[in-house]
Design a protein around this motif. Structure first.
Motif, PDB file in Angstrom:
ATOM      1  N   ASN A  24       0.912  -1.370  -0.176  1.00 37.19           N
ATOM      2  CA  ASN A  24       0.149  -0.229  -0.101  1.00 37.19           C
ATOM      3  C   ASN A  24       0.586   1.083   0.558  1.00 37.19           C
ATOM      4  OD1 ASN A  24       0.931  -0.088   2.652  1.00 37.19           O
ATOM      5  ND2 ASN A  24      -0.466  -0.683   3.351  1.00 37.19           N
ATOM      6  N   ASN A  25       2.334   1.458   0.062  1.00 34.18           N
ATOM      7  CA  ASN A  25       3.068   2.560  -0.178  1.00 34.18           C
ATOM      8  C   ASN A  25       4.138   2.636  -0.740  1.00 34.18           C
ATOM      9  OD1 ASN A  25       2.005   4.694   1.550  1.00 34.18           O
ATOM     10  ND2 ASN A  25       1.808   2.989   3.744  1.00 34.18           N
ATOM     11  N   LEU A  26       4.936   2.843  -1.122  1.00 35.01           N
ATOM     12  CA  LEU A  26       6.500   2.753  -2.124  1.00 35.01           C
ATOM     13  C   LEU A  26       7.615   3.227  -1.187  1.00 35.01           C
ATOM     14  CD1 LEU A  26       6.104   5.351  -5.265  1.00 35.01           C
ATOM     15  CD2 LEU A  26       5.015   2.809  -5.590  1.00 35.01           C
ATOM     16  N   THR A  27       8.272   2.274  -1.191  1.00 37.64           N
ATOM     17  CA  THR A  27       8.986   1.590  -0.667  1.00 37.64           C
ATOM     18  C   THR A  27      10.799   1.791  -1.981  1.00 37.64           C
ATOM     19  OG1 THR A  27      10.788   0.403   1.022  1.00 37.64           O
ATOM     20  CG2 THR A  27       9.216  -0.485  -0.182  1.00 37.64           C
ATOM     21  N   ALA A  28      11.965   2.110  -0.863  1.00 42.06           N
ATOM     22  CA  ALA A  28      13.682   1.966  -1.835  1.00 42.06           C
ATOM     23  C   ALA A  28      13.715   0.339  -2.176  1.00 42.06           C
ATOM     24  CB  ALA A  28      14.403   2.335  -1.080  1.00 42.06           C
ATOM     25  N   LEU A  29      13.816   0.483  -3.541  1.00 46.74           N
ATOM     26  CA  LEU A  29      14.375  -0.783  -3.460  1.00 46.74           C
ATOM     27  C   LEU A  29      15.478  -1.066  -3.445  1.00 46.74           C
ATOM     28  CD1 LEU A  29      13.016  -2.605  -6.804  1.00 46.74           C
ATOM     29  CD2 LEU A  29      15.161  -3.612  -5.384  1.00 46.74           C
ATOM     30  N   ASP A  30      15.391  -2.055  -2.203  1.00 46.35           N
ATOM     31  CA  ASP A  30      17.256  -2.075  -1.447  1.00 46.35           C
ATOM     32  C   ASP A  30      17.535  -3.212  -0.949  1.00 46.35           C
ATOM     33  OD1 ASP A  30      16.230  -1.651   0.696  1.00 46.35           O
ATOM     34  OD2 ASP A  30      16.410   0.377   0.755  1.00 46.35           O
ATOM     35  N   LEU A  33      14.868  -5.448   1.862  1.00 47.47           N
ATOM     36  CA  LEU A  33      13.593  -6.343   1.335  1.00 47.47           C
ATOM     37  C   LEU A  33      13.421  -7.653   1.340  1.00 47.47           C
ATOM     38  CD1 LEU A  33      12.692  -4.507  -1.875  1.00 47.47           C
ATOM     39  CD2 LEU A  33      11.723  -4.336   0.096  1.00 47.47           C
ATOM     40  N   PRO A  34      12.578  -8.187   2.109  1.00 51.23           N
ATOM     41  CA  PRO A  34      13.494  -9.991   2.578  1.00 51.23           C
ATOM     42  C   PRO A  34      13.612 -10.730   0.688  1.00 51.23           C
ATOM     43  CG  PRO A  34      10.939  -8.899   3.025  1.00 51.23           C
ATOM     44  CD  PRO A  34      12.105  -8.205   2.008  1.00 51.23           C
ATOM     45  N   GLU A  51      24.060 -12.282  -1.925  1.00 48.45           N
ATOM     46  CA  GLU A  51      23.333 -12.907  -4.065  1.00 48.45           C
ATOM     47  C   GLU A  51      22.670 -11.693  -3.933  1.00 48.45           C
ATOM     48  OE1 GLU A  51      21.703 -14.495  -7.240  1.00 48.45           O
ATOM     49  OE2 GLU A  51      24.259 -14.860  -6.557  1.00 48.45           O
ATOM     50  N   LYS A  52      22.029 -11.866  -2.526  1.00 47.56           N
ATOM     51  CA  LYS A  52      20.111 -10.277  -2.870  1.00 47.56           C
ATOM     52  C   LYS A  52      21.274  -9.009  -3.214  1.00 47.56           C
ATOM     53  CE  LYS A  52      18.323  -8.924   1.025  1.00 47.56           C
ATOM     54  NZ  LYS A  52      17.583  -8.667   2.464  1.00 47.56           N
ATOM     55  N   GLN A  53      22.809  -9.057  -2.113  1.00 56.05           N
ATOM     56  CA  GLN A  53      23.119  -7.527  -2.531  1.00 56.05           C
ATOM     57  C   GLN A  53      23.660  -7.057  -3.939  1.00 56.05           C
ATOM     58  OE1 GLN A  53      24.148  -5.197   0.032  1.00 56.05           O
ATOM     59  NE2 GLN A  53      24.409  -4.139  -2.260  1.00 56.05           N
ATOM     60  N   LYS A  54      23.861  -8.624  -4.403  1.00 56.17           N
ATOM     61  CA  LYS A  54      24.898  -8.351  -5.979  1.00 56.17           C
ATOM     62  C   LYS A  54      22.738  -8.034  -6.584  1.00 56.17           C
ATOM     63  CE  LYS A  54      28.535 -11.672  -6.164  1.00 56.17           C
ATOM     64  NZ  LYS A  54      28.796 -12.558  -6.239  1.00 56.17           N
ATOM     65  N   LEU A  55      22.701  -8.977  -6.604  1.00 57.41           N
ATOM     66  CA  LEU A  55      20.955  -8.744  -7.416  1.00 57.41           C
ATOM     67  C   LEU A  55      20.329  -7.114  -7.240  1.00 57.41           C
ATOM     68  CD1 LEU A  55      18.737 -11.254  -6.746  1.00 57.41           C
ATOM     69  CD2 LEU A  55      20.235 -11.205  -8.315  1.00 57.41           C
ATOM     70  N   VAL A  56      20.548  -6.299  -6.237  1.00 54.67           N
ATOM     71  CA  VAL A  56      20.268  -4.968  -6.299  1.00 54.67           C
ATOM     72  C   VAL A  56      20.990  -4.801  -6.434  1.00 54.67           C
ATOM     73  CG1 VAL A  56      19.383  -3.502  -4.338  1.00 54.67           C
ATOM     74  CG2 VAL A  56      18.784  -5.533  -3.745  1.00 54.67           C
ATOM     75  N   THR A  57      22.448  -4.463  -6.248  1.00 50.72           N
ATOM     76  CA  THR A  57      23.395  -3.411  -6.736  1.00 50.72           C
ATOM     77  C   THR A  57      23.733  -3.347  -7.983  1.00 50.72           C
ATOM     78  OG1 THR A  57      24.055  -3.786  -5.367  1.00 50.72           O
ATOM     79  CG2 THR A  57      25.482  -3.903  -7.524  1.00 50.72           C
ATOM     80  N   TYR A  58      22.828  -5.006  -9.206  1.00 53.79           N
ATOM     81  CA  TYR A  58      22.752  -4.131 -10.585  1.00 53.79           C
ATOM     82  C   TYR A  58      21.376  -4.185 -11.001  1.00 53.79           C
ATOM     83  CZ  TYR A  58      21.559  -6.492 -14.882  1.00 53.79           C
ATOM     84  OH  TYR A  58      21.345  -7.534 -15.601  1.00 53.79           O
TER      85      TYR A  58
END
Length: 166
Positions: A24-30, A33-34, A51-58
């Motif tokens: 219901n609200n916007l949040t940073a894609l960082d 997130l789970p 791995e999640k850090q790589k995906l977010v960086t990408y």
């Protein structure tokens, strides 16, 4: 300028958004997130925080293997750019890309004001980064017509500038 809007993306200052857990609200894609949101197999595949850090960086615009900006906006096949011009003359161009973003681009200088990725498309990032095609051979994101909707409730002026309180 060479590369257009993609060349003007600064990954370190880029505003990249998605929906919060409640949707219901916007949040940073960082990285807050789970991990499960980035799972392309809906809970079957698990990976660690690195791995999640790589995906977010990408997806924010930097190649995590080289630490070099990617200067990339996904392919635009079925999305036609739509321009929103404000009363002050400033304008923003909205366009969807198959990387999964709705891009808001400043018409004056070509910089990206923000990029929004629907939460359901976060699972596509893994396959994009690892270059894994889906069954159709192409990963689709925000690839469709853009429609502007203006909410004028509470406004004192109609669409053509007439005072509606008279």
């Amino acid at each position: 300028r060479s590369g257009g809007a993609a060349n003007r993306i600064n990954p370190s200052t880029r505003v990249v958004l998605t929906e919060n857990a409640a949707g219901n609200n916007l949040t940073a894609l960082d990285i807050s997130l789970p991990n499960s949101l980035f799972d392309p197999n809906d809970g079957v595949f698990t990976f660690d925080d690195d791995e999640k850090q790589k995906l977010v960086t990408y997806i924010r615009g930097t190649d995590p293997d080289t630490n070099i900006p990617r200067n990339h906006i996904g392919d635009i096949i079925h999305s036609k750019p739509v321009k929103l011009t404000r009363a002050d003359g400033s304008a923003t161009i909205f366009v969807g890309s198959n990387e999964g973003f709705l891009h808001a681009i400043n018409d004056a200088d070509g910089t990206e004001a923000f990029a929004y990725m629907p939460r359901d498309l976060l699972k596509n990032i893994y396959n994009q980064y690892h270059k894994v095609a889906n069954d159709s051979g192409h990963i689709y994101g925000v690839d469709g017509p853009i429609t502007l909707w203006l909410d004028e409730r509470g406004s004192t002026v109609d669409k053509i500038g007439n005072n509606i309180l008279d």
